[in-house]
Design a protein around this motif. Sequence first.
Motif, mmCIF file in Angstrom:
data_model
loop_
_atom_site.group_PDB
_atom_site.id
_atom_site.type_symbol
_atom_site.label_atom_id
_atom_site.label_comp_id
_atom_site.label_asym_id
_atom_site.label_seq_id
_atom_site.Cartn_x
_atom_site.Cartn_y
_atom_site.Cartn_z
ATOM 1 N N ARG A 29 0.822 -1.210 0.000
ATOM 2 C CA ARG A 29 0.000 0.000 0.000
ATOM 3 C C ARG A 29 0.858 1.263 0.000
ATOM 4 N NH1 ARG A 29 -2.621 3.268 4.751
ATOM 5 N NH2 ARG A 29 -4.265 4.395 3.665
ATOM 6 N N ALA A 87 -8.925 3.991 10.275
ATOM 7 C CA ALA A 87 -9.760 2.799 10.074
ATOM 8 C C ALA A 87 -10.762 2.650 11.212
ATOM 9 C CB ALA A 87 -8.884 1.543 9.976
ATOM 10 N N LEU A 163 -7.998 -5.704 8.400
ATOM 11 C CA LEU A 163 -6.945 -4.702 8.279
ATOM 12 C C LEU A 163 -5.998 -5.071 7.135
ATOM 13 C CD1 LEU A 163 -5.733 -2.111 9.570
ATOM 14 C CD2 LEU A 163 -4.292 -3.628 10.957
ATOM 15 N N LEU A 166 -7.941 -4.616 3.697
ATOM 16 C CA LEU A 166 -8.148 -3.212 3.330
ATOM 17 C C LEU A 166 -6.850 -2.546 2.886
ATOM 18 C CD1 LEU A 166 -10.759 -2.039 5.981
ATOM 19 C CD2 LEU A 166 -11.142 -2.793 3.630
ATOM 20 N N ASN A 167 -5.721 -2.938 3.485
ATOM 21 C CA ASN A 167 -4.441 -2.439 2.986
ATOM 22 C C ASN A 167 -4.192 -2.932 1.567
ATOM 23 O OD1 ASN A 167 -2.275 -0.957 4.894
ATOM 24 N ND2 ASN A 167 -3.720 -2.119 6.159
ATOM 25 N N ASP A 170 -6.532 -1.031 -0.842
ATOM 26 C CA ASP A 170 -6.069 0.322 -1.106
ATOM 27 C C ASP A 170 -4.845 0.302 -2.018
ATOM 28 O OD1 ASP A 170 -6.710 3.030 -0.698
ATOM 29 O OD2 ASP A 170 -5.095 3.261 0.750
ATOM 30 N N ARG A 364 2.123 -0.198 10.149
ATOM 31 C CA ARG A 364 2.132 0.962 9.259
ATOM 32 C C ARG A 364 3.457 1.704 9.346
ATOM 33 N NH1 ARG A 364 2.435 6.006 8.686
ATOM 34 N NH2 ARG A 364 2.995 6.092 10.895
ATOM 35 N N THR A 387 0.806 7.530 4.484
ATOM 36 C CA THR A 387 -0.205 6.623 5.038
ATOM 37 C C THR A 387 -0.718 7.043 6.407
ATOM 38 O OG1 THR A 387 1.535 5.195 5.972
ATOM 39 C CG2 THR A 387 0.715 4.643 3.768
ATOM 40 N N LEU A 392 -8.133 4.135 5.313
ATOM 41 C CA LEU A 392 -8.301 2.887 4.581
ATOM 42 C C LEU A 392 -9.702 2.840 3.984
ATOM 43 C CD1 LEU A 392 -6.499 0.506 7.079
ATOM 44 C CD2 LEU A 392 -5.804 0.931 4.714
#
Length: 502
Positions: A29, A87, A163, A166-167, A170, A364, A387, A392
Amino acid sequence: MNQHQPATADDPFDIAVIGGGINGAGIARDAAGRGARVLLLEARDLANGTSSASTKLIHGGLRYLEHYEFGLVREALSERELLWSIAPHIIWPMRFVLPHIEGQRPRWLLRLGLFLYDHLGARKKLPATEQIRLEGHRAGAPLSAELKHAFVYSDCWVDDARLVVLNARDAADKGAVINTRCPVTAMERSDKGWTITTPKGRFHAKAVVNASGPAVLDVLGLSGKKTDRQMRLVRGSHIVVPKIFDHENAYFFQLPDGRIFFAIPYEQDFTLIGTTDQDHHGSLTDVRASEAEIAYLCEGASRYFKKPIKPSDVVWTYSGVRPLIDDGSQKPEGATRGYSLELSAADEGAPLLSVFGGKITTYRHMAQDAVNLLSKRLPVLGKAAWTHTSPLPGGDFPCEGVGEQIESVAKRYPFLQPEWGRRLVRNYGTLVPAILGDARSLADCGQHFGAGLTEREVAHLIKNEWSQTAEDILWRRTKLGLRLSADQASNLQNYIEKELVQ
């Protein structure tokens, strides 16, 4: 592009990321958002291993203070509210009750540890620690009468598998190619970069990121790269039982052997209890809780709750293997949860970056560090870090606004049972209308597989979230495996198989 077909190309990718857990998805991401052409290769499903088998906490790690890992705790605490802000649909605050237990860590030590915990990180919205008397307090009601005092502190809960997804989603929205069920079988370095062989084809990349978690040394072996690093594989097992308390607080207990465990509200009707720390020497593809681990967690819970917990009460177990850096700790629970990045030397040719260790809370920040490190060798990554401020998918609303999202979905789709609407918001946030569209009734959503899972949601999970089996959907994209019967799950699998051949 059909997400189930590998994307081969004569032009090399800038970066090939090996590993579809939280570290790999986070790096993909970050790099894609800085303009790199990214390929992610995952041998199984996204979050198939360790990254869907955590205790599901975004936390600093209170117990790590005992091992003097102040830097790790500070980094994790600084990430806690940041991740909540990007998120808020899959991460939310939770208060943890830490009873004082006579004969174990003294109250002054707990008070000091929690004072540090409150002040080491960038806590702004999460409430501070408080002390309570358990007698007459709702948190004391399900506990043994011998427990008199407790501290209550803040951390956050996360749907760990979502999680990861969704990363990856994206990353794909920013141009990355995500290939699941695509194991790497060989790697070869040349003057132009890397050639990576998989059962679905050969890929070319200017750089490789080895984010394969417990298999990091195996992937290094494929590359021909040697390292002096040693990994310690530690199995953490959890049990899920019908809920044993009726409030939203979680519990953090100390055990006589010095270990700790959590008891956490889970999926409305259940309690999650874990974790163990056991050195793991077996398969990485079939990781299961042993009978001894299940008994250990049941006995630990029964020590402090009024209602005894028996192995026969367990409705589900899950286990993951944590890839920890071997720092010589005598006990598994003492091994560091920190991460380390190793970038091959420039004179070795095309870059190879390996990720050792880490924890979900710091993913992250680790990904940002990894991409910053790679940017020294790949000019395409020259853009600034981003980021920390970009939500997200589905998380583009205020971090304290989940209630409003749930109310909005209930008003727009009144045919949904309240718990179904709540689950959809907790999974998809602001994307719920894109999934259910103009539906005015449950029948408008197509086939109903049970527990509010409909054809429209399944279609979204196949098209946009790389789902290919009922297990992907029932145990990673959602936790509806706790609610659907075997026949319902089989019906879902049959539907998916028909959809994938079209």
